[in-house]
Design a protein around this motif. Structure first.
Motif, mmCIF file in Angstrom:
data_model
loop_
_atom_site.group_PDB
_atom_site.id
_atom_site.type_symbol
_atom_site.label_atom_id
_atom_site.label_comp_id
_atom_site.label_asym_id
_atom_site.label_seq_id
_atom_site.Cartn_x
_atom_site.Cartn_y
_atom_site.Cartn_z
ATOM 1 N N THR A 150 0.835 -1.203 0.000
ATOM 2 C CA THR A 150 0.000 0.000 0.000
ATOM 3 C C THR A 150 0.864 1.245 0.000
ATOM 4 O O THR A 150 0.597 2.202 -0.735
ATOM 5 N N ARG A 151 1.899 1.223 0.804
ATOM 6 C CA ARG A 151 2.810 2.379 0.880
ATOM 7 C C ARG A 151 3.524 2.583 -0.456
ATOM 8 O O ARG A 151 3.685 3.719 -0.914
ATOM 9 N N GLN A 152 3.947 1.500 -1.105
ATOM 10 C CA GLN A 152 4.604 1.623 -2.403
ATOM 11 C C GLN A 152 3.654 2.191 -3.447
ATOM 12 O O GLN A 152 4.050 3.031 -4.260
ATOM 13 N N GLN A 153 2.412 1.741 -3.449
ATOM 14 C CA GLN A 153 1.428 2.271 -4.393
ATOM 15 C C GLN A 153 1.189 3.763 -4.148
ATOM 16 O O GLN A 153 1.105 4.557 -5.093
ATOM 17 N N GLU A 154 1.085 4.128 -2.891
ATOM 18 C CA GLU A 154 0.870 5.535 -2.547
ATOM 19 C C GLU A 154 2.056 6.391 -3.007
ATOM 20 O O GLU A 154 1.869 7.461 -3.599
ATOM 21 N N LEU A 155 3.268 5.896 -2.757
ATOM 22 C CA LEU A 155 4.460 6.649 -3.175
ATOM 23 C C LEU A 155 4.565 6.708 -4.700
ATOM 24 O O LEU A 155 4.970 7.744 -5.250
ATOM 25 N N ALA A 156 4.206 5.632 -5.385
ATOM 26 C CA ALA A 156 4.251 5.634 -6.853
ATOM 27 C C ALA A 156 3.251 6.642 -7.420
ATOM 28 O O ALA A 156 3.570 7.379 -8.368
ATOM 29 N N SER A 157 2.057 6.704 -6.849
ATOM 30 C CA SER A 157 1.072 7.668 -7.344
ATOM 31 C C SER A 157 1.523 9.105 -7.051
ATOM 32 O O SER A 157 1.334 10.000 -7.884
ATOM 33 N N ARG A 158 2.132 9.315 -5.894
ATOM 34 C CA ARG A 158 2.660 10.663 -5.585
ATOM 35 C C ARG A 158 3.789 11.024 -6.551
ATOM 36 O O ARG A 158 3.877 12.167 -6.998
ATOM 37 N N LYS A 159 4.645 10.048 -6.858
ATOM 38 C CA LYS A 159 5.758 10.275 -7.778
ATOM 39 C C LYS A 159 5.225 10.659 -9.163
ATOM 40 O O LYS A 159 5.722 11.600 -9.800
ATOM 41 N N THR A 160 4.195 9.945 -9.623
ATOM 42 C CA THR A 160 3.588 10.242 -10.913
ATOM 43 C C THR A 160 2.980 11.636 -10.914
ATOM 44 O O THR A 160 3.148 12.404 -11.875
ATOM 45 N N ALA A 161 2.296 11.994 -9.835
ATOM 46 C CA ALA A 161 1.679 13.320 -9.742
ATOM 47 C C ALA A 161 2.750 14.412 -9.748
ATOM 48 O O ALA A 161 2.588 15.450 -10.412
#
Length: 189
Positions: A150-161
């Protein structure tokens, strides 16, 4: 549960004349059980090299130790509460209802000792709850893996944004620079 007379020595160290285990004591002087560590004891869940070998009998032994500690602490709580009530009760069969100072001081000491046993049993139960929570948190790999994913997905979405925002800012800066250059060159010509 066998009852013993008030003031009789208990099964372990504690307040003199009151009995009971002291703070942090384990039944039969056993060390606190560990799960999956080197300290798991004979036939435990780990070898000296630290590699894990699940052993069902070791886990059953640990569960049994926890159950013994729980039973001991609860029986000590109940016994201490009962003894406090026995000591504090008024005996109407006596010819004189008043009690002398010595008797009151003796009862007060016994009640304080029982209260100490209650506190140490409650602390032992709280320590056991803490141990069980730590064991659950440290050995629950499924939940830990889900939290990490979950944390990796959250960080990946933040990185994309953030990347999209940087690209948008770059395009805006490029457009602004082009407009400034155009205005500058038009004023010179």
């Amino acid at each position: 549960m066998a009852s013993r007379p008030i003031g009789a020595p208990g099964p372990g160290p504690g307040v003199p004349g009151v009995g009971g285990a002291g703070p942090g004591a384990n039944p039969q002087g056993a060390p606190p059980p560990t799960i999956g560590g080197i300290g798991a004891g004979p036939g435990g869940a780990a070898t000296a090299s630290g590699t894990r070998k699940p052993n069902l009998s070791a886990l059953q032994e640990i569960e049994e130790n926890y159950n013994k500690r729980l039973d001991l602490d609860i029986s000590q709580l109940l016994e201490s509460f009962g003894d406090i009530i026995k000591v504090a009760s008024i005996n109407y069969n006596e010819t004189s209802i008043s009690k002398d100072k010595y008797k009151l001081a003796q009862e007060s000491y016994q009640i304080q000792g029982r209260a100490t046993n209650i506190v140490s049993s409650a602390e032992s139960l709280l320590a056991m709850v803490t141990e069980l929570k730590q064991t659950l948190l440290l050995n629950d790999t499924t939940t830990l893996a889900q939290i990490a994913a979950t944390r990796q997905q959250e960080l990946a979405s933040r990185k994309t944004a953030v990347k999209q925002r940087v690209v948008g800012l770059k395009e805006e800066v490029d457009r602004t620079i082009w407009e400034l250059e155009k205005a500058c060159y038009e004023s010179l010509s």
